[in-house]
Design an enzyme around this catalytic site. Sequence first.
Site, short mmCIF file in Angstrom:
data_model
loop_
_atom_site.label_atom_id
_atom_site.label_comp_id
_atom_site.label_asym_id
_atom_site.label_seq_id
_atom_site.Cartn_x
_atom_site.Cartn_y
_atom_site.Cartn_z
N MET A 68 3.98 -7.17 21.51
CA MET A 68 4.06 -7.85 20.22
C MET A 68 2.89 -7.38 19.37
O MET A 68 1.74 -7.41 19.82
CB MET A 68 4.02 -9.36 20.39
CG MET A 68 4.08 -10.12 19.07
SD MET A 68 4.09 -11.91 19.32
CE MET A 68 4.17 -12.46 17.61
N LEU A 69 3.21 -6.90 18.18
CA LEU A 69 2.14 -6.41 17.30
C LEU A 69 2.48 -6.71 15.85
O LEU A 69 3.55 -6.35 15.36
CB LEU A 69 1.96 -4.89 17.47
CG LEU A 69 0.94 -4.24 16.55
CD1 LEU A 69 -0.47 -4.75 16.84
CD2 LEU A 69 0.98 -2.71 16.67
N ILE A 70 1.57 -7.38 15.18
CA ILE A 70 1.60 -7.50 13.73
C ILE A 70 0.56 -6.51 13.20
O ILE A 70 -0.60 -6.55 13.62
CB ILE A 70 1.27 -8.94 13.25
CG1 ILE A 70 2.27 -9.94 13.85
CG2 ILE A 70 1.28 -9.00 11.73
CD1 ILE A 70 3.72 -9.72 13.47
N GLY A 85 0.40 -15.57 9.37
CA GLY A 85 1.42 -16.41 9.99
C GLY A 85 2.66 -15.69 10.45
O GLY A 85 3.63 -16.32 10.90
N HIS A 86 2.68 -14.36 10.39
CA HIS A 86 3.87 -13.61 10.78
C HIS A 86 4.13 -13.66 12.28
O HIS A 86 5.29 -13.66 12.71
CB HIS A 86 3.75 -12.16 10.31
CG HIS A 86 3.58 -12.01 8.83
ND1 HIS A 86 4.57 -12.34 7.93
CD2 HIS A 86 2.51 -11.61 8.10
CE1 HIS A 86 4.12 -12.12 6.71
NE2 HIS A 86 2.87 -11.69 6.78
N GLY A 87 3.07 -13.70 13.07
CA GLY A 87 3.26 -13.76 14.52
C GLY A 87 4.00 -15.02 14.93
O GLY A 87 4.90 -14.99 15.76
N GLU A 111 4.97 -10.98 29.52
CA GLU A 111 4.34 -10.09 30.49
C GLU A 111 2.85 -9.97 30.20
O GLU A 111 2.46 -9.49 29.14
CB GLU A 111 5.00 -8.71 30.41
CG GLU A 111 4.38 -7.66 31.30
CD GLU A 111 4.97 -6.27 31.05
OE1 GLU A 111 4.28 -5.28 31.33
OE2 GLU A 111 6.11 -6.20 30.57
#
Length: 408
Positions: free
Chosen positions: A230-232, A240-242, A265
């Site tokens: 997961m990467l913003i 707040g996108h995450g 994971e």
Amino acid sequence: MAGLTTTEKKLAEYKCNTNEAIQLKLVRFPEDLEDENTTFNPEYSHQVFGDDEVAFGYKGLKILLYYIAGNLSTLFRIEYTSRVNEKFDCVEADDVESKIREIIPPGFCTNSDDFVSLLEKEVNFKPFGMLLHTYSIHNEEAGEDITYQIYKADMTCPGFREYHERLQTFLMWFIETASFIDVDDERWNYFLVFEKYNKDGATLFATVGYMTVYNYYVYPDKTRPRVSQMLILPPFQGEGHGAQLLETVHRYYMSSPTVLDITAEDPSENYVKLRDFVLVKLCQDLVCFSPVKLMQGFSQEMVTEAQQKLKINKQHTRRVYEILRLRATNMGDAEQSRSYRLDVKRRLIGPYKKKQRELAKMRRCLRPEEMTNQLNQIDLNLQREQLEESFQQLVSDYRRVLERLAQA
């Protein structure tokens, strides 16, 4: 640098910190190429340049990796003011270009004119896959609400494989132990965040971030989606996108009767905090988490309802319970505070009790002097101090979740 020879001092001048040398951009307009405010740097580069994160052989090294904001077409160029040569006892400069070529896919531009030509075609780029969610965030600087969209894609989407090859290169710079996934495995799902923006009267899309999820099989007829990456991207972090992405992914899987629960994971500390916020937000309106039931303690009803309705496993449900019970507890009341502290510590003390059970087994098979050595490793006072530290840290983390929830 005391004690170094003249040559060694001279060579030391040709060492460059690669976290500073690598310059990244997400380009929307031609003028962004010269705008230093649009540049950002990696957090890590050890997976490409070694543990020291150093490139040898250059002064003033710049490794330019510019991406068109939407489809991520890439400009790659290396600049430097000077480079070592044969005068320096036959030492050679690191082959920086080859190291970068190992992680970026072919087809990149090497000059600005070609890159700007591709930028003019960006109006044709559209997000991949199925639209799951649209949301807006107010931008103080622009003085307006910005619209974002989250899509679910897979490798059957035309052009997505090539786009993903470019997108995943960011992992090397922002996730400490990143690795590329096997995209030929059909059990991978991809969730993408895009910003909608206007350019010359047209609506364009900029890449904000993404998440990969692997669907593990659970006997006999279930799946357990596991968040892998997961990467913003840095220009969008802290907005707040995450949370929007993780909640959207949860809601997507919640609707599937074949999903057992959702895991992650090797989650980072920041991911755990984000997950706490999202899961508490989802759970807070469930009947089983009412203030009255929270004060009665953790229950099987909470486990069952969270798993069946929200696909949350028992371990994560327990954390949600502790956070929501903290909100329902008057910590200024001695009895309520003591009850909460003991309830949380009963869970935290689990590893210590396991150690004590192991010692009990050792007593039956170790000689007295060996047993003494084992006992010396366990300081009960130290255990109590560690337990209290763990509790206080948890409460601090939980309060931050509740503060964010109050602002949501």
